[in-house]
Write an enzyme that holds these catalytic residues in place. Structure first.
Site, PDB file in Angstrom:
ATOM      1  N   HIS A 190       0.825  -1.205   0.000  1.00 22.51           N
ATOM      2  CA  HIS A 190       0.000   0.000   0.000  1.00 22.51           C
ATOM      3  C   HIS A 190       0.867   1.266   0.000  1.00 22.51           C
ATOM      4  O   HIS A 190       0.716   2.148  -0.853  1.00 22.51           O
ATOM      5  CB  HIS A 190      -0.904  -0.028   1.247  1.00 22.51           C
ATOM      6  CG  HIS A 190      -1.771   1.170   1.414  1.00 22.51           C
ATOM      7  ND1 HIS A 190      -3.100   1.181   1.069  1.00 22.51           N
ATOM      8  CD2 HIS A 190      -1.509   2.418   1.883  1.00 22.51           C
ATOM      9  CE1 HIS A 190      -3.619   2.383   1.319  1.00 22.51           C
ATOM     10  NE2 HIS A 190      -2.664   3.156   1.821  1.00 22.51           N
ATOM     11  N   GLU A 191       1.785   1.341   0.950  1.00 19.14           N
ATOM     12  CA  GLU A 191       2.600   2.557   1.076  1.00 19.14           C
ATOM     13  C   GLU A 191       3.529   2.739  -0.130  1.00 19.14           C
ATOM     14  O   GLU A 191       3.769   3.865  -0.560  1.00 19.14           O
ATOM     15  CB  GLU A 191       3.396   2.543   2.393  1.00 19.14           C
ATOM     16  CG  GLU A 191       2.544   2.483   3.665  1.00 19.14           C
ATOM     17  CD  GLU A 191       1.540   3.635   3.824  1.00 19.14           C
ATOM     18  OE1 GLU A 191       1.751   4.707   3.228  1.00 19.14           O
ATOM     19  OE2 GLU A 191       0.530   3.444   4.538  1.00 19.14           O
ATOM     20  N   HIS A 197       1.776   4.663  -2.754  1.00 19.73           N
ATOM     21  CA  HIS A 197       1.874   6.122  -2.559  1.00 19.73           C
ATOM     22  C   HIS A 197       3.235   6.632  -3.040  1.00 19.73           C
ATOM     23  O   HIS A 197       3.342   7.634  -3.755  1.00 19.73           O
ATOM     24  CB  HIS A 197       1.748   6.474  -1.066  1.00 19.73           C
ATOM     25  CG  HIS A 197       0.354   6.432  -0.522  1.00 19.73           C
ATOM     26  ND1 HIS A 197      -0.663   7.196  -1.042  1.00 19.73           N
ATOM     27  CD2 HIS A 197      -0.198   5.737   0.518  1.00 19.73           C
ATOM     28  CE1 HIS A 197      -1.778   6.984  -0.346  1.00 19.73           C
ATOM     29  NE2 HIS A 197      -1.520   6.091   0.604  1.00 19.73           N
ATOM     30  N   GLU A 245      -4.770   7.895  -2.708  1.00 26.71           N
ATOM     31  CA  GLU A 245      -5.255   6.644  -2.133  1.00 26.71           C
ATOM     32  C   GLU A 245      -5.619   5.656  -3.245  1.00 26.71           C
ATOM     33  O   GLU A 245      -5.483   4.442  -3.065  1.00 26.71           O
ATOM     34  CB  GLU A 245      -6.464   6.920  -1.227  1.00 26.71           C
ATOM     35  CG  GLU A 245      -6.819   5.777  -0.313  1.00 26.71           C
ATOM     36  CD  GLU A 245      -5.776   5.496   0.767  1.00 26.71           C
ATOM     37  OE1 GLU A 245      -4.843   6.305   0.955  1.00 26.71           O
ATOM     38  OE2 GLU A 245      -5.877   4.427   1.407  1.00 26.71           O
TER      39      GLU A 245
END
Lengths: 499, 499
Positions: B263-264, B267, B293
């Site tokens: 997930h990170e 980003h 997001e």
């Protein structure tokens, strides 16, 4: 007496300055530990800009005038007077440099650090050489702006250790040479101590787990400290309750990270234990590089290499490495971490040969600034001096001239304080041992008893007094290099059963 | 057309601003990962001061005038025009706040973060409640200074997702409720999938070793990125080549750190892959929180929870944990990381129930700002909403109201973008799957093929265009929430063999 209004201006200035000091300290620690290398150019340019902002704050003419007034005012609080004197001295050394040159120098120092790191990784001095040359030129120019009567290198020595110069260091290093060279000869000729068990494979994650217990023993508390990893261990601080140390783990050397940790925690404890009222002021900093090093060396050599220290910690270390250390005793382990041999790398050198590593750097620095030594072929010069003083052949630049970070950002004059600090700590330790039972404290897990003594006699003063004065306050006498040399002679005579 | 001199002033300003942005970003990352808590008060006061310096730069009247001129100048480079528009908009939202209040607010937000961390550690909402109340009051006041016709909370929503407001979010969340609540009912009633093997003991050091291989697979390169650990994972960046992510390892949950890492890195990749010419400018940032997001969710859910992803990575994970996963297949593992169940913690929630966690926060935020909900007893309100929408009892504040960091620094209006972003990413992924063979890329270890598509169609633009425009550029059509809902319905109908 100075007006309230000016004191208020001074306090506002101090706060502003401390904000930039904090930012630059955190950015520096970040760069040296975890920051992605790809972002270096972007960050370095902006870090240099912020250094320029700090430059403007430090050299603000209105504040310089207030500092000048404060330092000469006998009616104000003596702490304030002393702080003003130190700030004024720093500012005078800075204000003479044109801001533009100061800022561009900061950026070059950052880039030079990256070049040093790359050169070291690739074991290739030629990558670093042009940067070193540039850094030396910049430093020369910066010191020339001071228009001092003192020789350039003497000024550098004085910056790191107020009052010291080549003449005094020559006396100091000659005393060391005179007594240590023959002692080292004898040690090398004596029956050698087996320390091979230190150089087995020691899983790094397991070393880290032991390190956590070691930090606890040393009272390096997560509330005020943090330890990270880096290529070249250092300590940095934002304030008394924010001191960062770094260490480096080696797979095939269990003692390296341990002793470097103890060393760096010595630096951190010195900063942490300064009187609270000095926090954020120049008075909270260690007096000089030598005084700082005396505290880290005291932790590392005089406590961390003592038998009492390992009486407590060795059984714990043994539990982490039963296969490697199951058949070793605490006494054998202590002897092993005190083994002396001709070696290549300063940070991993033993206590006895360590000052000779410094001697090599001192002679090179002297030569670089009096023009008798050039950056070209400096790796060869380095290697020749290692052969002369340490009796050892240097296989490559990584373990040779590139081993230390200091020259990459122009910290010339710093190295000699390492040897001086070691000598200071001999005298401090002798006094501490007269007053408290150090061995009992160490072996019973009460390291804080030593910390308390150091705090009471040294740390709490920060740089409220000069190094000479602290030496008198803490030990009741002037600095005497023979305390250090007597200590080394006695220790190594006993360890190696010399005649 | 605007003068060269003004463009030069703008460029100088941009550089100055970026230096403070960099410093504050590094200080923030440091605070949230490693900085000793004892130094917080000292650091927070100085960080607030530096934020004030940035405030002065951002709201400099001369620059505001130049930005105003640039944003309305049709003859300048459209990139410059767009950047000026965005800077001007930000500055207008800031300049109305008295600087003193802005600075003291920054310090309170820092302290509130510390209070939140302490409250969470002690599982005690009452420690955080007075800070939350204070933070809400500050935010209200800050938005009131704008003297906008828009409702306060609508302004907050618009700040994180330009163009969004309560009306539109109500429509969005109603659509979600309408189709997801019955779907979740069916999933809960269906035969359950065994995922118990995910919750055995997984040595954290071993998890870290796998994580290094995962980061390599994701092309999260040490040259431009760094991953640290923190209580609440986040991503932060200094520039395109300096993006930091954090993660959190759980001993009894092997999937948690893996999916939060993926997930990170989503980003971070978005920031890293922006067009180089925008580096250091506002155009290099993601458009909106929802767009950001969408990229992290796309990585986490649409790639990281796919079978093809695990066809490649599961055999590697298995080697790290043979005892725990030796008898599990890649297919079983994929099914397990897609299991849906009513749960407490948003960051560990499954893809299907996740939007309902957001719904709870959205309703609370609406209530906090229309006065129908108070901070007193908010833990009870929270628990009641979790029971209503998620059908689950909250055992304590740690897994309840204190689980998220966002409110501690006043980031109200942020949460709804998490649900919106998940919906965006469904539409992006559908288009990407039309154009490239995503599964083949994932299973053959060529994650960079997906990164390239995303870069070409989304990332390179930074915030050169609005989210609506990017949606059209990348997918050829307007955003449609039904793409997301159809996807979830199809996926979970298949996974749980629903009728």
């Amino acid at each position: 007496m100075i007006s309230e209004e000016k004191i208020q201006k001074y306090n506002d200035w101090l706060f502003r300055k401390s904000a930039y000091d904090m930012a630059l300290s955190i950015i520096m620690t970040d760069k040296m530990t975890v920051a992605p290398i790809g972002g270096s150019a972007y960050r370095d340019a902006r870090t240099a800009y912020l250094s320029g902002e700090l430059f403007s704050i430090v050299t603000d003419p209105e504040i310089l005038e207030i500092l000048r007034e404060m330092k000469d005012d006998n009616d104000i609080d003596p702490d304030l007077k002393r702080a003003a004197y130190l700030y004024y001295k720093d500012a005078m050394a800075t204000v003479c440099i044109p801001k533009e040159e100061f800022v561009s120098a900061q950026e070059i120092f950052s880039k030079s650090y990256d070049a040093w790191l790359e050169a070291k990784t690739k074991n290739d001095y030629s990558i670093f050489e042009p940067w070193l040359k540039k850094v030396i030129e910049i430093r020369k120019q910066q010191y020339e702006y001071r228009k001092s009567d003192m020789d350039l290198y003497d000024q550098m020595l004085d910056d790191y250790e107020p009052g010291m110069n080549r003449e005094k260091y020559d006396v100091f290093f000659n005393a060391l040479k005179e007594r240590l060279v023959p002692l080292i000869e004898k040690v090398c000729a004596a029956e050698q101590i087996d320390d091979s068990f230190l150089y087995q494979e020691y899983d790094i994650e397991e070393q880290k787990r032991f390190s956590n217990e070691l930090l606890k023993y040393l009272h390096f508390d997560a509330d005020w400290g943090y330890q990270n990893e880096t290529e070249h261990p250092f300590t940095n601080w934002v304030c008394e309750n924010d001191c960062r140390t770094t260490t480096k783990y080696l797979l095939n050397n269990v003692a390296s990270a341990i002793l470097s940790t103890v060393h760096e925690v010595g630096h951190a404890t010195y900063e942490h234990d300064c009187d609270d009222k000095y926090d954020g002021m120049i008075l909270s900093e260690g007096i000089s590089s030598g005084m700082h090093e005396s505290q880290s060396r005291l932790f590392e050599n005089y406590l961390g290499r003592s038998y009492a220290f390992w009486e407590y910690l060795f059984p714990i270390l043994q539990k982490h490495f039963p296969a490697q250390l199951g058949n070793v005793t605490a006494k054998q382990f202590t002897d092993a971490v005190n083994v002396s041999r001709r070696s290549l790398v300063r940070t991993e050198a033993d206590e006895l040969t360590y000052p000779l590593h410094i001697l090599v750097r001192y002679e090179i620095e002297k030569g670089l600034f009096d023009g008798s030594i050039s950056t070209e072929g400096l790796d060869e010069t380095w290697n020749a001096l290692y052969e002369k003083y340490l009796g050892i052949k240097v296989p490559g630049a990584r373990e040779g001239i590139l081993q230390d970070v200091h020259w990459s950002d122009g910290s010339f004059g710093y190295f000699p304080t390492y040897a001086l600090g070691s000598a200071f700590s001999a005298q401090f330790t002798a006094k501490m041992r007269e007053e408290i039972d150090v061995d009992e404290a160490l072996r019973s897990g009460h390291f804080e008893i030593c910390i308390e003594w150091l705090k009471e006699h040294i740390h709490k003063y920060g740089c409220r007094y000069d190094a000479d004065d602290i030496m008198k306050i803490a030990t009741g006498r002037e600095f005497d290099v023979n305390v250090y040399l007597d200590y080394l002679e006695e220790k190594y005579t006993k360890l190696y059963h010399l005649k």
